[in-house]
Design an enzyme around this catalytic site. Structure first.
Site, PDB file in Angstrom:
ATOM      1  N   ASP A   1       0.869  -1.134  -0.047  1.00 45.06           N
ATOM      2  CA  ASP A   1      -0.065  -0.034  -0.083  1.00 45.06           C
ATOM      3  C   ASP A   1       0.883   1.226   0.005  1.00 45.06           C
ATOM      4  O   ASP A   1       1.934   0.989   0.477  1.00 45.06           O
ATOM      5  CB  ASP A   1      -0.939   0.045   1.289  1.00 45.06           C
ATOM      6  CG  ASP A   1      -0.186  -0.035   2.606  1.00 45.06           C
ATOM      7  OD1 ASP A   1       0.779  -0.732   2.600  1.00 45.06           O
ATOM      8  OD2 ASP A   1      -0.801   0.519   3.623  1.00 45.06           O
TER       9      ASP A   1
ATOM     10  N   GLU B   1      -0.571  -1.886   5.248  1.00 47.10           N
ATOM     11  CA  GLU B   1       0.337  -1.610   6.555  1.00 47.10           C
ATOM     12  C   GLU B   1       0.163  -0.423   7.067  1.00 47.10           C
ATOM     13  O   GLU B   1       0.125  -0.300   8.201  1.00 47.10           O
ATOM     14  CB  GLU B   1       1.786  -2.155   6.073  1.00 47.10           C
ATOM     15  CG  GLU B   1       2.684  -2.136   7.048  1.00 47.10           C
ATOM     16  CD  GLU B   1       3.194  -0.571   7.524  1.00 47.10           C
ATOM     17  OE1 GLU B   1       3.271  -0.524   8.701  1.00 47.10           O
ATOM     18  OE2 GLU B   1       3.183   0.216   6.698  1.00 47.10           O
TER      19      GLU B   1
END
Length: 394
Positions: A83, A141
């Site tokens: 991400d 995350e």
């Protein structure tokens, strides 16, 4: 074993430019936490083309690709997050983000490309490989509650014996790594408080309950917790990052809002800090006739490396980059949801040096000018691949 390792390292060297291009592709098309759609599709398609068993939508958006070797052995995993962050890129790279206000400013694009390239290299020696390798590509995350916990609950590490993970690090020069036995990153918890008093005219304080003044006392007392309540042989950080109260010079505020974070390594201290924060806030507010509402949110736990797993990785890294370039780090209070994996199975998390002053790779992660020296990718890939090979026959 040495011959097999040489084959894999040679293959990785041959794939270096492809790995760089993979990383640049992900860098151009970043996706925010819990909004990842195209990234996991690309990852899954890549692994399917290699002939791996692929599970998609693991824990909602994660991908797990499994490579089964030709010989029996343990199951080893590597984890790579994918991400991006809500940051407007200011690097002026030819491949900078095409998505306005979204950027890979933490190196997750590199983590992903490294893991995919390691898979490609290991496939080439599949019949000689002992055991099974899982490539865990994790979403979200950067944003609590993160993707790791959901992936674990969805079976991502079922049957896994050990797991390895790296993170790009611009505080370390390219050609080095940073490692730590035991705790390497802290637990991250946040608190949100509302102090409710009684507003009024600044000239008539005796008719009011001054939320601003009470809030200021609470902030002061919170900042004493780590020095007066925590065992000095243990570690904790409490930071009040936001305090808002009042609008005008001649009006006593009715409400105050306080936000902060607590970082710890020890789980007992973590739980005690939450109670002390609540007690200080509640008692101080009530002592002055105010009411405190506290929302204390537990985030990621501390990331604690398994000694044997970490030392295995250190041994591999020493062979690749030399003992002088394997730097032992003190734990720091950053946080990572890789901690959930490390709670369940033997794990190690290390930092891969990616700084290079001559190339302008000097800014820390989460900075709009964050860039990495791409020479670090091959080093990271070799260390992860070598660790997998060594763990598979240990």
């Amino acid at each position: 074993m040495m011959e097999l390792k040489t084959k894999v390292y040679d293959k990785l060297k041959n794939l270096e430019q492809e790995m760089i291009e993979l990383r640049r592709h992900f860098h151009q098309y970043p996706e925010l936490s819990f909004e990842e759609v195209e990234t996991p599709k690309t990852i899954a398609a890549f692994h399917k083309q290699l002939g791996l068993d692929v599970r998609e939508h693991v824990g909602e958006r994660g991908v797990v690709a499994t490579l089964k070797g030709g010989h029996p052995g343990p199951t080893i995993a590597i984890r790579a997050d994918f991400d991006a962050l809500p940051i407007k890129e200011e690097t002026n790279l030819s491949y900078q983000s095409t998505v306005d206000g979204v950027m890979h400013a933490c190196g997750h694009d590199a983590h992903t490309a490294i893991a995919m390239t390691v898979a490609q290299a290991l496939v080439s020696i599949k019949e000689d490989l002992h055991g099974t390798v899982k490539f865990i590509h994790q979403h979200a995350e950067e944003q609590d509650p993160g993707g790791a916990k959901a992936m674990i609950e969805d079976g991502a590490i079922d049957g896994v014996d050990q797991i390895f993970c790296l993170h790009m690090e611009n505080y370390l020069p390219v050609g080095t790594i940073g490692e730590t036995d035991g705790p390497i990153l802290g637990a991250s918890d946040d608190f949100f408080m509302t102090i409710e008093g009684k507003g009024g005219h600044a000239a008539l304080p005796h008719d009011t309950v001054d939320a601003l003044s009470i809030g200021a006392q609470i902030v002061t007392q919170l900042n004493q917790l780590t020095s007066r309540k925590v065992d000095p042989m243990k570690q904790a950080v409490l930071t009040v990052g936001s305090f808002h109260s009042g609008d005008k010079a001649n009006v006593i505020a009715e409400k105050a809002y306080i936000e902060g974070t607590v970082r710890t390594f020890d789980e007992t201290v973590r739980q005690e800090m939450s109670e002390w924060v609540k007690q200080v806030t509640d008692f101080t507010a009530r002592a002055h006739g105010a009411k405190a509402t506290i929302d204390y949110q537990f985030g990621y736990p501390a990331t604690i490396n398994d000694w044997e797993t970490n030392q295995l990785m250190v041994g591999v890294a020493t062979e690749i980059i030399g003992e002088e370039n394997v730097i032992h780090l003190e734990p720091n209070m950053g946080a990572e949801d890789f901690s959930y994996f490390a709670e369940k199975i033997p794990a190690t998390y290390f930092f891969l040096g990616s700084a290079n002053k001559e190339k302008g790779c000097i800014h820390p992660y989460h900075h709009p000018k964050f860039m990495i020296d791409e020479d670090s990718l091959l080093i990271g890939a070799k260390i992860l691949a070598g660790s997998i090979l060594k763990a598979s026959v240990s």
